[in-house]
Every structure is written in structure tokens, then in C-alpha cells.
Design a protein around this motif. Structure first.
Motif, PDB file in Angstrom:
ATOM      1  N   MET A   1       0.835  -1.175   0.000  1.00  0.00           N
ATOM      2  CA  MET A   1       0.000   0.000   0.000  1.00  0.00           C
ATOM      3  C   MET A   1       0.880   1.237   0.000  1.00  0.00           C
ATOM      4  O   MET A   1       1.854   1.316   0.739  1.00  0.00           O
ATOM      5  CB  MET A   1      -0.914   0.022   1.224  1.00  0.00           C
ATOM      6  CG  MET A   1      -2.005   1.062   1.124  1.00  0.00           C
ATOM      7  SD  MET A   1      -2.716   1.402   2.733  1.00  0.00           S
ATOM      8  CE  MET A   1      -1.403   2.334   3.455  1.00  0.00           C
TER       9      MET A   1
ATOM     10  N   LEU B   1      -4.708  -0.606   5.642  1.00  0.00           N
ATOM     11  CA  LEU B   1      -3.450  -1.034   6.262  1.00  0.00           C
ATOM     12  C   LEU B   1      -3.522  -2.475   6.728  1.00  0.00           C
ATOM     13  O   LEU B   1      -2.534  -3.216   6.659  1.00  0.00           O
ATOM     14  CB  LEU B   1      -3.127  -0.121   7.453  1.00  0.00           C
ATOM     15  CG  LEU B   1      -2.614   1.272   7.142  1.00  0.00           C
ATOM     16  CD1 LEU B   1      -2.646   2.134   8.395  1.00  0.00           C
ATOM     17  CD2 LEU B   1      -1.206   1.216   6.596  1.00  0.00           C
TER      18      LEU B   1
ATOM     19  N   ALA C   1      -2.412  -4.884   4.106  1.00  0.00           N
ATOM     20  CA  ALA C   1      -1.131  -4.639   3.435  1.00  0.00           C
ATOM     21  C   ALA C   1       0.008  -5.383   4.114  1.00  0.00           C
ATOM     22  O   ALA C   1       0.049  -5.487   5.342  1.00  0.00           O
ATOM     23  CB  ALA C   1      -0.835  -3.143   3.418  1.00  0.00           C
TER      24      ALA C   1
ATOM     25  N   ILE D   1       4.006  -1.153   3.562  1.00  0.00           N
ATOM     26  CA  ILE D   1       3.391   0.179   3.526  1.00  0.00           C
ATOM     27  C   ILE D   1       4.464   1.192   3.179  1.00  0.00           C
ATOM     28  O   ILE D   1       5.525   1.233   3.801  1.00  0.00           O
ATOM     29  CB  ILE D   1       2.751   0.513   4.884  1.00  0.00           C
ATOM     30  CG1 ILE D   1       1.662  -0.503   5.223  1.00  0.00           C
ATOM     31  CG2 ILE D   1       2.197   1.932   4.880  1.00  0.00           C
ATOM     32  CD1 ILE D   1       1.359  -0.597   6.694  1.00  0.00           C
TER      33      ILE D   1
ATOM     34  N   THR E   1       4.976   5.317   2.723  1.00  0.00           N
ATOM     35  CA  THR E   1       4.423   6.648   2.898  1.00  0.00           C
ATOM     36  C   THR E   1       5.499   7.662   2.531  1.00  0.00           C
ATOM     37  O   THR E   1       6.599   7.296   2.134  1.00  0.00           O
ATOM     38  CB  THR E   1       3.905   6.865   4.337  1.00  0.00           C
ATOM     39  OG1 THR E   1       3.242   8.122   4.418  1.00  0.00           O
ATOM     40  CG2 THR E   1       5.039   6.807   5.345  1.00  0.00           C
TER      41      THR E   1
ATOM     42  N   SER F   1       0.035   1.954  11.161  1.00  0.00           N
ATOM     43  CA  SER F   1       0.587   0.664  10.755  1.00  0.00           C
ATOM     44  C   SER F   1       1.017  -0.148  11.969  1.00  0.00           C
ATOM     45  O   SER F   1       0.917  -1.388  11.980  1.00  0.00           O
ATOM     46  CB  SER F   1       1.765   0.863   9.803  1.00  0.00           C
ATOM     47  OG  SER F   1       2.869   1.460  10.460  1.00  0.00           O
TER      48      SER F   1
ATOM     49  N   ARG G   1       4.108  -4.748  10.094  1.00  0.00           N
ATOM     50  CA  ARG G   1       4.160  -4.497   8.664  1.00  0.00           C
ATOM     51  C   ARG G   1       5.517  -3.895   8.344  1.00  0.00           C
ATOM     52  O   ARG G   1       6.086  -3.175   9.161  1.00  0.00           O
ATOM     53  CB  ARG G   1       3.067  -3.521   8.213  1.00  0.00           C
ATOM     54  CG  ARG G   1       1.641  -3.917   8.558  1.00  0.00           C
ATOM     55  CD  ARG G   1       1.158  -5.071   7.678  1.00  0.00           C
ATOM     56  NE  ARG G   1      -0.258  -5.328   7.869  1.00  0.00           N
ATOM     57  CZ  ARG G   1      -0.776  -6.082   8.823  1.00  0.00           C
ATOM     58  NH1 ARG G   1       0.030  -6.627   9.725  1.00  0.00           N
ATOM     59  NH2 ARG G   1      -2.071  -6.293   8.915  1.00  0.00           N
TER      60      ARG G   1
ATOM     61  N   LEU H   1       7.514  -1.067   6.888  1.00  0.00           N
ATOM     62  CA  LEU H   1       7.161   0.330   6.688  1.00  0.00           C
ATOM     63  C   LEU H   1       8.313   1.049   5.994  1.00  0.00           C
ATOM     64  O   LEU H   1       9.460   0.987   6.457  1.00  0.00           O
ATOM     65  CB  LEU H   1       6.859   0.993   8.038  1.00  0.00           C
ATOM     66  CG  LEU H   1       6.399   2.447   8.011  1.00  0.00           C
ATOM     67  CD1 LEU H   1       5.077   2.575   7.252  1.00  0.00           C
ATOM     68  CD2 LEU H   1       6.233   2.974   9.434  1.00  0.00           C
TER      69      LEU H   1
END
Length: 339
Positions: free
Chosen positions: A1, A248, A251, A254, A256, A278, A284, A286
Motif C-alpha cells: 500500500m 493497512l 497490506a 506500507i 508513505t 501501521s 508491517r 514500513l
């Protein structure tokens, strides 16, 4: 995501998310990529709400820009009768060709709000990031003033203000000290601007200038408190509207990002909010993509700076500003290669 903020002044959140996704897919073509463009109340707020509400309607409006020139903008009419108005589109820093710290104002933002109310908006959602001015909201309030000198009444569903920071109006963490330099306030003029804001705040003793968010957008947050609005952390509010928590949960990875990841990012900016959500969603991976990185990135498993990538690719760090989407694609490809 992929859920970035806009890279302010260079690329929208939707464009950045798409570019990162294209880069990722070029390296890992079988991965399912979901794009969730985000905002924090600043530039891109209208786009985020338009993505969440496909039936929303953009209503054009011409207002007085921060330098006094006409600016063509729009507000968003939501299906439930509320209106979304974005300060960045009416009184924002990108609308100036040169910084005007002593004269830039927020009249246009107030004019757009008034236009939405005149069109029958039953509630307002106001994004106040990206201001060009430090007028304490005086300009926007002047546009909401009735002939008898009072302010227009709030709409039935009230006014929710999405703030991208939690700064107070005054003091070492306030509008002038923290955000004045980016709007052109030089050290020798800072005291004068601080005194002007203090005098403005003193006119409204019932409104606390230390309220978190009062210093947002050059004090526009304070002006809206004077009107009776409610301030909320922008990225949190938008995350809920666009369904980010649910996305989230589905996913594995992730990504961002934002234009500049620095010490201000911890004060409610999109990457910090996405990181927090998250964590709530469970373990996850990140990742962060930013134009520039000028703060610790300990919360992220991997981080990529477009400036660094541009330097490595072309030898010119400024190319990251001139063509951010090219380097966002490269960033997406490089991140995917590290999985």
C-alpha cells in the motif's frame, strides 16, 4: 500500500503514489499495489476527499490570492451537504512568485468559505496547511464579517479544521518562530511579527492562543478558533475518511512519504500518522520516500531520499525538485528490490 502526502509545490499525492507504484511494479510485477493518496490539511486535501467521495463536486470560485491578485480555485461539495475548503488553494505559499512576509494574507480563504456557505453548505471541513501568510487569520475573518461587524454564524454541522501541526500561536514553538522563515520572515523582523500576533490575540481574551494548532497556517488556526471552529489533527481525520486503517490491515508493505521529512514531521504529518496506524495494524514493513530527509528515520524499515537518488543518478540534487516523479519511480524500484 502506497499512502504519501503531496510533495508540496512539486507533485500531488496522487501523482507521487502512482510514480512510486510504477517503480515498484517494474521490479515486482506480480505484487498487488494499492494507492491511497493522503493529505494533512494542506495541499492535496481536496484531492484526498475527492478520492474518498467519488460523487463529490468541485465548485469553482475566484478569490483574492495571498498577494492581492485574483486566484482561480475551487471548493468541494460533499454528498452529505458539507463543503471542503483548502487554504493552500486560495491563500497558499505556491501561489506567490516571491515571498511577501509583511503583506501576504488569508482573505481568499475566507472568501471561498463564504462562497460555500452562500451555496448552502451545511457544514465545513477546512484544511489549513500551506499558508503563505502569518496574519493570525485576520484576513479570513474579514471575509466572514457581516455588515454589522459580527461574524457569520457557523453552519448547522459546524466547522472542523484539519491542522497539519499542533503549534501554539505565540512563543518559541509558535507561528513566527517555527514557520516564519519558510514564509520569508527574517530574524530581524521576527520580533515585530510576534508582537503583531500577540496584539491580535489580545483582542480575543476568550480564545486561548496556546491551543494546539492555533499557530497552524500562520495563525489561521487561531482565527478559526475565534469563529468557533474545532481544530483536529488533519492527517488523522483524513485517514479515517479515506479508509486508511482498513487498507493497512490488508497490506504486507506500507510506503508513505512527503516532500521534506524533518523534525516537523513528528507533529501530525502524514508519515508519522501512517507509521502510527501501521503499528496498530500489526507488524508491517514500513518504508519512507521523501524529497529530502532531515530527521531520524528509526520508525521506518527503509527510507529513500529523492535528493540523494538524483545526486547519484544525474549528479544534480536539484533535479529531484525539477522532476520529482522520475525519481519517485526510481525510489519505488529501489525499495522493491530490497524486499
Amino acid at each position: 500500500m502506497i499512502a504519501p502526502d503531496s510533495f508540496k509545490g512539486t507533485a500531488t499525492a496522487a501523482a507521487v503514489a502512482t510514480a512510486i507504484g510504477e517503480g515498484w511494479s517494474s521490479e515486482r510485477p506480480t505484487d498487488e499495489v494499492t494507492l491511497v493518496p493522503m493529505a494533512d490539511g494542506g495541499e492535496g486535501t481536496l484531492d484526498a476527499f475527492a478520492t474518498a467521495f467519488p460523487d463529490a463536486r468541485r465548485v469553482p470560485v475566484t478569490v483574492t490570492g495571498p498577494a492581492g491578485d485574483p486566484v482561480d480555485a475551487a471548493w468541494l461539495s460533499l454528498p452529505d451537504g458539507r463543503a471542503v475548503v483548502e487554504l493552500a488553494a486560495t491563500s497558499g505559499l505556491p501561489l506567490l512568485t516571491t515571498l511577501q512576509p509583511d503583506t501576504a494574507q488569508t482573505i481568499g480563504f475566507g472568501q471561498a468559505i463564504a462562497a460555500a456557505l452562500d451555496a448552502g453548505a451545511t457544514g465545513l471541513v477546512l484544511g489549513i496547511g500551506g499558508s503563505a501568510s502569518t496574519d493570525g487569520g485576520a484576513g479570513l475573518l474579514s471575509a466572514l464579517e457581516l455588515p454589522d461587524g459580527t461574524l457569520r454564524p457557523l453552519p448547522p454541522l459546524g466547522v472542523t479544521v484539519l491542522t497539519d501541526v499542533t503549534s501554539p500561536l505565540l512563543g518559541p514553538d509558535g507561528a513566527v518562530a517555527v514557520f516564519g522563515p519558510q514564509k520569508g520572515i527574517t530574524p530581524d523582523r521576527a520580533a515585530a511579527h510576534e508582537e503583531r500576533l500577540a496584539a491580535w490575540a489580545a483582542r480575543f481574551p476568550s480564545v486561548d492562543p496556546s491551543t494546539p494548532g492555533a499557530g497552524a497556517a500562520g495563525g489561521a488556526g487561531f482565527g478559526l478558533l475565534v469563529w468557533g471552529a474545532t481544530l483536529v489533527r488533519g492527517a488523522d481525520g483524513i485517514a479515517e475518511v479515506v479508509g486508511l486503517p482498513g487498507a493497512l490491515a490488508d497490506a504486507d508493505i506500507i510506503i508513505t512519504g512527503e516532500g521534506r521529512f524533518d523534525e516537523q514531521s513528528a507533529a501530525g504529518k502524514v508519515p508519522t500518522v501512517v507509521a502510527g496506524l501501521s503499528e496498530v495494524a500489526g507488524q508491517r514493513r514500513l518504508m519512507l520516500v521523501a524529497g529530502e530527509i532531515d530527521a531520524p528515520v528509526d520508525a521506518f524499515d527503509v527510507a529513500a531520499s529523492l535528493t540523494v537518488i538524483a545526486t547519484q543518478t544525474t549528479g544534480e540534487p536539484d533535479d529531484a525538485v525539477a522532476d520529482p516523479l522520475r525519481f519517485a519511480r526510481i525510489a519505488g524500484r529501489r525499495l522493491a528490490a530490497q524486499v
